[in-house]
Design a protein around this motif. Structure first.
Motif, PDB file in Angstrom:
ATOM      1  N   ALA A  98      -7.974  -3.990   4.109  1.00 23.04           N
ATOM      2  CA  ALA A  98      -6.869  -4.953   4.032  1.00 23.04           C
ATOM      3  C   ALA A  98      -5.675  -4.418   3.251  1.00 23.04           C
ATOM      4  O   ALA A  98      -4.551  -4.881   3.435  1.00 23.04           O
ATOM      5  CB  ALA A  98      -7.365  -6.245   3.375  1.00 23.04           C
ATOM      6  N   ILE A  99      -5.924  -3.460   2.365  1.00 23.14           N
ATOM      7  CA  ILE A  99      -4.842  -3.010   1.480  1.00 23.14           C
ATOM      8  C   ILE A  99      -4.230  -1.721   2.044  1.00 23.14           C
ATOM      9  O   ILE A  99      -4.948  -0.772   2.349  1.00 23.14           O
ATOM     10  CB  ILE A  99      -5.377  -2.739   0.052  1.00 23.14           C
ATOM     11  N   PRO A 100      -2.902  -1.675   2.169  1.00 25.81           N
ATOM     12  CA  PRO A 100      -2.271  -0.467   2.717  1.00 25.81           C
ATOM     13  C   PRO A 100      -2.525   0.735   1.815  1.00 25.81           C
ATOM     14  O   PRO A 100      -2.559   0.592   0.586  1.00 25.81           O
ATOM     15  CB  PRO A 100      -0.780  -0.814   2.725  1.00 25.81           C
ATOM     16  N   SER A 101      -2.681   1.862   2.430  1.00 25.88           N
ATOM     17  CA  SER A 101      -2.959   3.084   1.696  1.00 25.88           C
ATOM     18  C   SER A 101      -1.843   3.359   0.674  1.00 25.88           C
ATOM     19  O   SER A 101      -0.645   3.271   0.993  1.00 25.88           O
ATOM     20  CB  SER A 101      -3.055   4.222   2.716  1.00 25.88           C
ATOM     21  N   GLY A 102      -2.245   3.643  -0.551  1.00 29.17           N
ATOM     22  CA  GLY A 102      -1.268   3.972  -1.593  1.00 29.17           C
ATOM     23  C   GLY A 102      -0.664   2.759  -2.286  1.00 29.17           C
ATOM     24  O   GLY A 102       0.096   2.908  -3.241  1.00 29.17           O
TER      25      GLY A 102
ATOM     26  N   ILE B 208      -1.079  -5.371   7.535  1.00 31.33           N
ATOM     27  CA  ILE B 208      -1.190  -6.261   8.704  1.00 31.33           C
ATOM     28  C   ILE B 208       0.177  -6.359   9.363  1.00 31.33           C
ATOM     29  O   ILE B 208       1.207  -6.371   8.680  1.00 31.33           O
ATOM     30  CB  ILE B 208      -1.719  -7.654   8.271  1.00 31.33           C
ATOM     31  N   HIS B 209       0.163  -6.396  10.683  1.00 38.53           N
ATOM     32  CA  HIS B 209       1.402  -6.465  11.447  1.00 38.53           C
ATOM     33  C   HIS B 209       1.625  -7.926  11.823  1.00 38.53           C
ATOM     34  O   HIS B 209       1.358  -8.353  12.931  1.00 38.53           O
ATOM     35  CB  HIS B 209       1.257  -5.592  12.692  1.00 38.53           C
ATOM     36  N   ALA B 210       2.083  -8.708  10.866  1.00 37.43           N
ATOM     37  CA  ALA B 210       2.206 -10.158  11.085  1.00 37.43           C
ATOM     38  C   ALA B 210       3.666 -10.541  11.202  1.00 37.43           C
ATOM     39  O   ALA B 210       4.463 -10.236  10.322  1.00 37.43           O
ATOM     40  CB  ALA B 210       1.545 -10.904   9.937  1.00 37.43           C
ATOM     41  N   GLU B 211       4.016 -11.197  12.301  1.00 36.49           N
ATOM     42  CA  GLU B 211       5.394 -11.650  12.498  1.00 36.49           C
ATOM     43  C   GLU B 211       5.696 -12.860  11.612  1.00 36.49           C
ATOM     44  O   GLU B 211       6.828 -13.136  11.283  1.00 36.49           O
ATOM     45  CB  GLU B 211       5.612 -12.082  13.964  1.00 36.49           C
TER      46      GLU B 211
ATOM     47  N   PHE C 256       5.750 -19.452  -2.710  1.00 36.21           N
ATOM     48  CA  PHE C 256       5.412 -18.069  -2.351  1.00 36.21           C
ATOM     49  C   PHE C 256       6.598 -17.452  -1.636  1.00 36.21           C
ATOM     50  O   PHE C 256       7.501 -18.145  -1.178  1.00 36.21           O
ATOM     51  CB  PHE C 256       4.164 -18.011  -1.456  1.00 36.21           C
ATOM     52  N   ASP C 257       6.585 -16.104  -1.558  1.00 33.07           N
ATOM     53  CA  ASP C 257       7.540 -15.445  -0.683  1.00 33.07           C
ATOM     54  C   ASP C 257       6.815 -14.360   0.090  1.00 33.07           C
ATOM     55  O   ASP C 257       5.766 -13.882  -0.326  1.00 33.07           O
ATOM     56  CB  ASP C 257       8.725 -14.873  -1.466  1.00 33.07           C
ATOM     57  N   VAL C 258       7.358 -14.025   1.238  1.00 33.13           N
ATOM     58  CA  VAL C 258       6.727 -13.010   2.075  1.00 33.13           C
ATOM     59  C   VAL C 258       7.818 -12.156   2.704  1.00 33.13           C
ATOM     60  O   VAL C 258       8.860 -12.663   3.126  1.00 33.13           O
ATOM     61  CB  VAL C 258       5.790 -13.672   3.120  1.00 33.13           C
ATOM     62  N   GLN C 259       7.588 -10.835   2.686  1.00 34.83           N
ATOM     63  CA  GLN C 259       8.565  -9.892   3.254  1.00 34.83           C
ATOM     64  C   GLN C 259       7.815  -8.765   3.940  1.00 34.83           C
ATOM     65  O   GLN C 259       6.727  -8.401   3.497  1.00 34.83           O
ATOM     66  CB  GLN C 259       9.389  -9.263   2.123  1.00 34.83           C
ATOM     67  N   ARG C 260       8.413  -8.190   4.952  1.00 39.07           N
ATOM     68  CA  ARG C 260       7.788  -7.026   5.608  1.00 39.07           C
ATOM     69  C   ARG C 260       8.405  -5.739   5.094  1.00 39.07           C
ATOM     70  O   ARG C 260       9.557  -5.698   4.720  1.00 39.07           O
ATOM     71  CB  ARG C 260       8.091  -7.067   7.111  1.00 39.07           C
ATOM     72  N   SER C 261       7.593  -4.695   5.144  1.00 40.07           N
ATOM     73  CA  SER C 261       8.148  -3.361   4.915  1.00 40.07           C
ATOM     74  C   SER C 261       7.404  -2.398   5.835  1.00 40.07           C
ATOM     75  O   SER C 261       6.330  -2.719   6.344  1.00 40.07           O
ATOM     76  CB  SER C 261       7.998  -2.948   3.453  1.00 40.07           C
ATOM     77  N   THR C 262       7.982  -1.234   6.057  1.00 38.97           N
ATOM     78  CA  THR C 262       7.327  -0.233   6.894  1.00 38.97           C
ATOM     79  C   THR C 262       7.087   1.011   6.057  1.00 38.97           C
ATOM     80  O   THR C 262       7.999   1.509   5.387  1.00 38.97           O
ATOM     81  CB  THR C 262       8.210   0.105   8.111  1.00 38.97           C
ATOM     82  N   GLU C 263       5.848   1.490   6.073  1.00 40.21           N
ATOM     83  CA  GLU C 263       5.485   2.668   5.291  1.00 40.21           C
ATOM     84  C   GLU C 263       5.886   3.941   6.048  1.00 40.21           C
ATOM     85  O   GLU C 263       6.187   3.896   7.243  1.00 40.21           O
ATOM     86  CB  GLU C 263       3.977   2.669   5.033  1.00 40.21           C
TER      87      GLU C 263
ATOM     88  N   GLY D  81       4.437   4.626   9.308  1.00 35.85           N
ATOM     89  CA  GLY D  81       4.748   3.693  10.387  1.00 35.85           C
ATOM     90  C   GLY D  81       4.040   2.358  10.276  1.00 35.85           C
ATOM     91  O   GLY D  81       4.305   1.453  11.060  1.00 35.85           O
ATOM     92  N   ALA D  82       3.155   2.219   9.301  1.00 33.45           N
ATOM     93  CA  ALA D  82       2.400   0.971   9.180  1.00 33.45           C
ATOM     94  C   ALA D  82       3.286  -0.158   8.667  1.00 33.45           C
ATOM     95  O   ALA D  82       4.123   0.053   7.785  1.00 33.45           O
ATOM     96  CB  ALA D  82       1.228   1.184   8.232  1.00 33.45           C
ATOM     97  N   THR D  83       3.095  -1.332   9.230  1.00 31.14           N
ATOM     98  CA  THR D  83       3.815  -2.504   8.742  1.00 31.14           C
ATOM     99  C   THR D  83       3.016  -3.129   7.595  1.00 31.14           C
ATOM    100  O   THR D  83       1.823  -3.383   7.733  1.00 31.14           O
ATOM    101  CB  THR D  83       3.928  -3.570   9.849  1.00 31.14           C
ATOM    102  N   VAL D  84       3.686  -3.345   6.496  1.00 27.58           N
ATOM    103  CA  VAL D  84       3.032  -4.014   5.371  1.00 27.58           C
ATOM    104  C   VAL D  84       3.642  -5.400   5.227  1.00 27.58           C
ATOM    105  O   VAL D  84       4.856  -5.559   5.247  1.00 27.58           O
ATOM    106  CB  VAL D  84       3.224  -3.206   4.071  1.00 27.58           C
TER     107      VAL D  84
END
Ligand SMILES: [Zn+2]
Length: 1019
Positions: free
Chosen positions: A695-699, A801-804, A857-864, A867-870
Motif C-alpha cells: 500500500a505504501i509507495p516505494s521510498g 494507488i491510482h485513485a481519481e 482531511f485533504d487529498v492530493q495526487r503526485s507522480t513519482e 511513473g507511479a501515482t501517489v
C-alpha cells in the motif's frame, strides 16, 4: 445643464445628519432611574423586582462584561402634552447605553417589562426606544440590561479576554447616556424615511439614467424648500415635494421581491447559550410589538429550540407568538431544532433536527414547516435533499454560498439534487444577505445579481437585524412600504418564504439542477477547530444509537419503561450543540467550557441507559444477575461471533501477531497484513499478504506527522487559507520507540515525540500502532497534549494507488471528491469533510480509513519518478487558533483510526461502525437474539427506536450504504400486527403495509433511506 449631482448628495447627507435627525425627537424629559446589579447570572423578573434598587443618574458607568443590571424607571407624562397630539407627536422612551450604533445585537441590550412582568419591547443600538401612551400618565417600568461585550469589535480577529466571564475584566463597559421621555415628530420621521429610500435608490441607479437625475432634482427642490432652523414646520411641505418621486410606479419588467421579516439568532456564538435565551426574548418581543402597528408585516423565525426557551421562560411572549402564528403573520420556518452545521452532524442526528423541530411546531403551532431554512451554515451535505424531503419539506433556503472565495454558484433558484437523486426546490436570495435593511443598494443588488433573470422574476429577501438577533425595525418596514411600487426599484411585497416558494415554483418552468453537495469555499477550518467538542459529538451520537436500540428492545421484550423523556432531552441538547457556530468550533471560550461539560454528562447518562438495558436483556429481567461474560454488539456486522444487534458469548482468538526488529525497522505480521515501521514511527510498508499488494509507495512513509503554520488572513477559527501548505515541518524525531506485545496477542509499536515551539510549553504526541491477531486492519491511537499556537497538525498517508477520487462518508452515504485540481471548483476544495470513513480505490484494490472524531482531511495526487501515482491523504488532527477562543484546543486530545488495505466500499462502511462501536461487555444468564436483522450487508440499520407518538411502535431506519441497489428482508425477533413504511416524521407513506408477519421485504435505491414502523410486536 451643469450636473452637480454629487454636490446634491453631499448636501443632503449633511442636512439629514445635522438638521433632520436631531429634529425627530422634541420635548425630552429625563426620567428617574434606580439600579440593581444581579450577582452574576441572569435572574427572573420576579426575583429582580424584590431587590433593593439604588438611585443612579445620567452619566453613570455600569456593566462589567456579561453582567446583568436591572433598572427601575419612573416619571410622569406632563399635563401639557395633549392626547390629541399623540399621532403627530408620539410619546416614546429614549434610551442610550453609550454603545456604538453601527449594528445591533453585539453590545448591551435590554428588555423592558411592565410592572406585571410582561415584556414590552427590547432596546438595542439600532432600535433604542419604547412606545408610551399619553393616557398612561404615571411612567413606571423595568429594564433588564445585559452588559454584553462587543467581542468581535471591528473583526480584527485579535485574541480576546471577553469570551468568558472569568477572563473578562471587571471594567464597566457602558454608560447611562439617555433615559428620557420624548416626543417623536412623526412627520419629520416619515420625511427621513422618504429620503432614506430615495437616497438609496438614487445612488443604485446608473449615473446616466433619467430617473437618477429626476430623483436628484426632487431632492434638491425639497432641500431648497426646507427651513433649516425650523425643520418641523417645513417637513410636511418637503414630503409633498418628494411625493411625485415616490409615487412614480415601477417598471413593468422590474424584479419582484418578497421581503420576509427575520432575525438570524445564533444559538451561541460570541455569547454563551444562556444569552441566546434572552436574545430570543428580546427579539421576539420587538417583533410582537411591531406587529401591533403593521398588519402586512410577516416574520419568519426558525429553530424550535428558540421557541422552547420562550415557552419555558417567557409565557406571555410565547402566547403572543402563538396568536400571530394562528393569523399567519408569524411563520415558524425551517422545521429544525436549530440551524445546525450542514456537514458534520451524523445521519440520524440530521434527521432528528427535523423530527424534533417539526414535532415542536406541530404540537405548539399546529403546523409543520414547508421550507428548510439554513441561511448561514458553512456548506451543505449532499444528503440534505433526501433528509428534508422525507421530513415533510418541499423547498430549501440558504444564502451562505455567496461567501464562496473562488467560484460563484451559477444559480439562485434551482433544483438541488442529493446523492440519492432526490431533488428539492432551492433558493439563495440574490441580495446576498439574510440581514437586509431593505436599502436601495441591497434591493438593486438583488436584481442585478439574480442569475435567473428572463426565466424567473422573483427572489426572497430576509430583512431584520441578525446574527445577534434584533430583527426588523419600523424603519425597515417603512422602506418596504415605499418600495412596493417605485420606479427604478424592484417591487417589494412583505410576505412569507412559503409564498415566495409557491410563486417562484409556479413561474419557473424548467429550473436548472445542481447535483451533490454544496461545498462552501470558505471556513474550511471548522472541520477541525475545537476538537474535543467534535469528539464529544461523535461519541454521544454513537451512544444515542446504542441507547435507543437496547432500550427499545428492553421495552418491547421485557416491558421496561422506555426512557423517552430522558432520551428526548439528551437529543435536544446534542442537536443544540450541533448549531452552526458550536460544532464548527467558532464560538467563544465560554461556549466550549459548557459544551464539553454537557457532552461528558450526557455520556454518563447514556452509558447508564445502555448498561441497564443490556443487563436486563441478558438476564431477562432488570434485577437478576447472570455470570456468563457476553458481548452486546451494536455494529451492523458480526463481531467475534456475536451477531449484529445480538448479545452472546464472544469466540476468543488465541493466536498472536508476530513481531521482530529488523535493522532499524519493526516488522509486525499477523498472516493477513505485514507492516514495517521505521524508527521515526512511520509506516514504510503495509502489505496485504493474500494478494501481496503493497500500500505504501516505494521510498515514502505513511503515518507521518506534519505541522504547518496556520495564520488565516481573516476568520481564524473558521478559515484555513491555502497558503498554510507553504510552511511544513515533518515531525520525524521520536523520543520513545517501543515494540511490544499487547494484552490480546497484538503486536504494538508505541512512540512518543515532542514539539518545542519558542515561548510555548512543550507539546507531546504519544501514538500506538497495533496489529491484532486475525485482524485485516491496523489500529492507531493518538494521545496529544497540545500547547501550540496557530499551528495545524496533519497526519499523512501517501498511498500507492491510482485513485481519481476518494469517497468520504456523509449522512446516509458518501460523496466522491476528486484527488486532482483540474478545475477551479476542485482547487477550492483543499480541505473537506468526512464522517466515520474515507475510501479510495483503483480497479480491484482499495483501502479504507475509519476515524472516531476527525472530520477534516485533504487529498492530493503526485507522480513519482517511476511513473507511479501517489494519492496523498492527510487527516487534520488539530489547530490552535486564537479568535474567538484564544486558548482553543489547548490540552489533552485522544483520537483513533483504523486502516484496512485490500478493502471494498462495503468494508469501509463497516469499518466506520466497527471503530465507533467497540464491543460492550455484559454479564448475563442467556444470549439474546437480535431484535432486528437485515439480510443485505449493503443495507445498514442506522437507528432503532420507539415511535415519537408514544404508541409503543418500533421505528427502524435503514439505508443503502454503498451506492448500489439492494433487496433485503428486514426481520424482527417476533411477529408484528402491522409493518409499514413511513417518512422521517413517522407518518405512513402510500406503500402497502404487511400484516401478521415478522418481517418485510424491501427494495432500496442507491443511498435510499427507509423508515419502517412496526406496530404490535408480540414476544
Ligand atoms: Zn449564524
Amino acid at each position: 445643464m451643469h450636473q452637480g449631482t454629487k454636490a446634491v448628495e453631499e448636501r443632503l447627507d449633511r442636512f439629514v445628519r445635522d438638521r433632520l435627525n436631531p429634529a425627530i425627537y422634541v420635548d425630552r424629559i429625563p426620567l428617574t432611574v434606580q439600579a440593581w446589579q444581579a450577582p452574576r447570572e441572569p435572574v427572573p423578573f420576579s426575583h429582580a423586582i424584590g431587590q433593593v434598587f439604588e438611585d443612579v443618574s445620567l452619566g453613570w458607568r455600569f456593566g462589567r462584561a456579561w453582567s446583568t443590571i436591572w433598572l427601575k424607571v419612573s416619571g410622569v407624562v406632563p399635563d401639557s402634552w395633549n392626547a390629541s397630539e399623540q399621532k403627530s407627536l408620539a410619546a416614546e422612551i429614549l434610551i442610550d447605553f453609550g454603545y456604538n450604533t453601527s449594528r445591533s445585537g453585539f453590545q448591551a441590550e435590554a428588555l423592558a417589562y411592565d410592572l406585571s412582568g410582561k415584556p414590552i419591547k427590547a432596546i438595542s443600538p439600532k432600535n433604542s426606544w419604547l412606545p408610551w401612551d399619553y393616557s398612561n400618565k404615571q411612567i413606571e417600568f423595568y429594564l433588564e440590561v445585559a452588559a454584553n461585550p462587543d467581542v468581535a469589535g471591528e473583526y480584527s480577529f485579535e485574541p480576546t479576554v471577553f469570551g468568558d466571564w472569568d477572563t473578562a475584566p471587571e471594567t464597566a463597559l457602558y454608560e447611562l447616556k439617555t433615559l428620557h421621555l420624548g416626543r417623536r415628530n412623526t412627520e419629520v420621521w416619515e420625511l427621513v424615511q422618504d429620503i432614506w429610500t430615495l437616497r438609496g435608490l438614487m445612488t443604485s441607479l446608473p449615473e446616466q439614467s433619467t430617473r437618477r437625475h429626476e430623483l436628484t432634482r426632487a431632492i434638491e427642490d425639497m432641500l431648497d424648500a426646507m427651513n433649516p432652523s425650523d425643520v418641523a414646520s417645513t417637513a410636511g411641505k418637503a414630503r409633498q415635494l418628494l411625493k411625485p418621486a415616490l409615487s412614480s410606479p415601477a417598471n413593468a419588467s422590474s424584479h419582484r421581491i418578497i421581503a420576509t421579516g427575520h432575525a438570524h439568532i445564533d444559538s451561541a456564538w460570541l455569547w454563551p447559550i444562556r444569552e441566546t435565551v434572552r436574545k430570543c426574548a428580546r427579539t421576539f418581543s420587538n417583533v410582537l410589538s411591531l406587529m401591533e402597528d403593521h398588519e402586512e408585516f410577516v416574520f419568519s423565525a426558525s429553530s424550535a429550540q428558540h421557541y422552547k426557551w420562550i415557552k419555558d421562560n417567557y409565557p406571555s411572549v410565547f402566547a403572543g407568538i402563538q396568536k400571530r402564528v394562528e393569523t399567519g403573520q408569524w411563520k415558524p420556518v425551517g422545521g429544525m431544532w436549530v440551524e445546525c452545521d450542514g456537514n458534520m452532524p451524523g445521519s440520524e442526528a440530521m434527521v432528528r433536527q427535523f423530527v424534533y423541530g417539526q414535532k415542536f411546531f406541530r404540537e405548539n403551532f399546529g403546523l409543520e414547516s414547508k421550507e428548510a431554512w439554513l441561511p448561514d451554515s458553512f456548506g451543505y451535505s449532499g444528503s440534505l435533499p433526501q433528509i428534508v424531503t422525507q421530513s415533510g419539506i418541499t423547498s430549501f433556503l440558504s444564502q451562505k454560498m455567496s461567501w464562496n472565495q473562488v467560484n460563484k454558484m451559477p444559480h439562485h433558484t434551482f433544483w438541488w439534487e442529493g446523492i440519492d437523486g432526490t431533488r428539492v426546490f432551492t433558493h439563495f436570495p440574490p441580495a446576498d444577505t439574510y440581514i437586509s435593511e431593505l436599502s436601495g443598494e441591497e434591493l438593486a443588488h438583488a436584481e442585478s445579481n439574480f442569475s435567473e433573470k428572463g426565466r424567473s422574476s422573483i427572489s426572497l429577501v430576509p430583512f431584520g437585524w441578525g446574527d445577534g438577533g434584533g430583527g426588523p425595525t419600523r424603519e425597515m418596514i417603512a422602506a418596504a412600504y415605499r418600495t412596493r411600487n417605485l420606479e427604478g426599484s424592484p417591487k417589494v411585497t412583505m410576505g412569507s418564504a412559503d409564498e415566495f416558494f409557491q410563486q417562484a415554483f409556479s413561474e419557473y418552468k424548467n429550473p436548472p439542477v445542481w447535483r451533490g453537495e454544496m461545498y462552501l469555499e470558505l471556513h474550511r477550518g471548522v472541520l477541525t477547530s475545537q476538537r474535543r467538542t467534535k469528539l464529544g459529538n461523535r461519541r454521544n451520537e454513537s451512544l444515542l444509537r446504542e441507547a435507543e436500540l437496547w432500550a427499545s428492545y428492553a421495552t418491547v421484550k421485557l416491558g421496561l419503561e422506555y426512557p423517552r423523556a430522558q432520551l428526548e432531552a439528551i437529543w435536544e441538547s446534542i442537536l443544540l450543540m450541533q448549531f452552526h457556530d458550536i460544532l464548527p468550533g467558532t464560538a467563544i471560550a465560554w461556549v466550549y467550557k459548557e459544551v464539553e461539560n454537557r457532552h461528558a454528562e450526557i455520556t454518563v447518562e447514556l452509558e447508564e441507559i445502555i448498561s441497564d438495558s443490556i443487563h436486563a436483556l441478558a438476564n431477562q429481567s432488570k434485577s437478576s444477575n447472570g455470570t456468563i461474560a457476553m458481548h452486546a454488539n451494536a455494529r451492523p456486522t458480526i463481531n467475534q461471533g456475536v451477531l449484529a444487534f445480538g448479545i452472546a458469548e464472544a469466540t476468543e482468538t488465541k493466536s498472536e501477531t508476530s513481531f521482530s526488529q529488523q535493522g532499524e525497522a519493526a516488522i509486525l505480521d499477523n498472516g493477513i497484513l505485514r507492516m514495517s515501521i521505521d524508527k521515526a514511527g512511520r509506516i514504510t510498508s503495509l502489505v496485504s499478504l493474500k494478494n501481496n499488494r503493497e500500500a505504501i509507495p516505494s521510498g515514502l512513509a505513511a503515518n507521518e506527522f506534519q505541522i504547518h503554520d496556520d495564520n488565516p488572513t481573516r476568520w481564524d477559527a473558521w478559515d484555513i487559507d491555502e497558503h498554510y501548505r507553504n510552511s511544513k515541518e515533518v515531525l520525524d524525531q521520536v523520543e520513545v520507540f517501543e515494540l511490544k506485545r499487547g494484552t490480546s496477542g497484538e503486536a504494538v509499536v508505541e512512540t512518543e515525540r515532542h514539539i518545542t515551539s519558542p515561548g510555548r510549553p512543550k507539546s507531546t504526541i504519544r501514538q500506538t500502532i497495533a496489529l491484532y491477531p486475525g485482524s485485516s486492519e491496523i489500529d492507531i491511537r493518538i494521545d496529544i497534549d497540545w500547547h501550540e499556537s496557530e499551528k495545524f497538525l496533519k497526519l499523512a498517508f501517501p498511498i500507492d494507488i491510482h485513485a481519481e477520487e476518494v469517497a468520504a462518508e456523509t449522512q446516509f452515504g458518501f460523496v466522491r471528491r476528486p484527488t486532482h485540481v483540474n478545475t477551479s471548483w476542485d482547487f477550492a476544495r483543499f480541505e473537506s469533510c468526512q464522517h466515520k470513513y474515507l475510501y479510495m480505490e483503483e480497479q480491484n484494490w482499495g483501502i479504507a480509513f475509519a476515524n472516531d472524531s476527525t472530520y477534516g482531511f485533504d487529498v492530493q495526487r503526485s507522480t513519482e519518478s517511476n511513473g507511479a501515482t501517489v494519492t496523498n491523504l492527510r487527516f487534520s488532527l488539530l489547530r490552535a487558533t486564537r479568535f474567538p477562543d484564544p486558548e482553543a484546543d489547548q490540552g489533552e486530545h485522544t483520537m483513533k483510526f483504523k486502516i484496512r488495505p485490500s478493502a471494498t466500499i462495503q468494508d469501509a462502511v463497516n469499518l466506520g461502525y466497527e471503530l465507533n462501536f467497540p464491543a460492550r461487555e455484559v454479564k448475563g444468564s442467556n444470549p439474546v437474539e437480535p431484535l432486528v436483522t437485515c439480510s443485505s450487508a449493503q443495507v445498514i440499520i442506522e437507528s432503532v427506536k420507539l415511535a415519537e407518538d408514544e404508541s409503543g411502535d418500533l421505528i427502524v431506519r435503514l439505508y443503502e450504504a454503498t451506492g448500489g441497489r439492494a433487496d433485503c428482508r428486514l426481520s424482527m425477533a417476533a411477529k408484528a400486527e402491522k409493518i409499514y413504511l413511513t417518512n422521517f416524521l413517522e407518518q405512513p407513506t402510500d406503500s402497502p403495509p404487511v400484516a401478521g408477519d415478522s418481517g418485510i421485504d424491501l427494495q432500496l435505491r442507491p443511498f435510499q433511506v427507509l423508515t419502517v414502523r412496526v406496530a404490535g410486536l408480540k414476544f
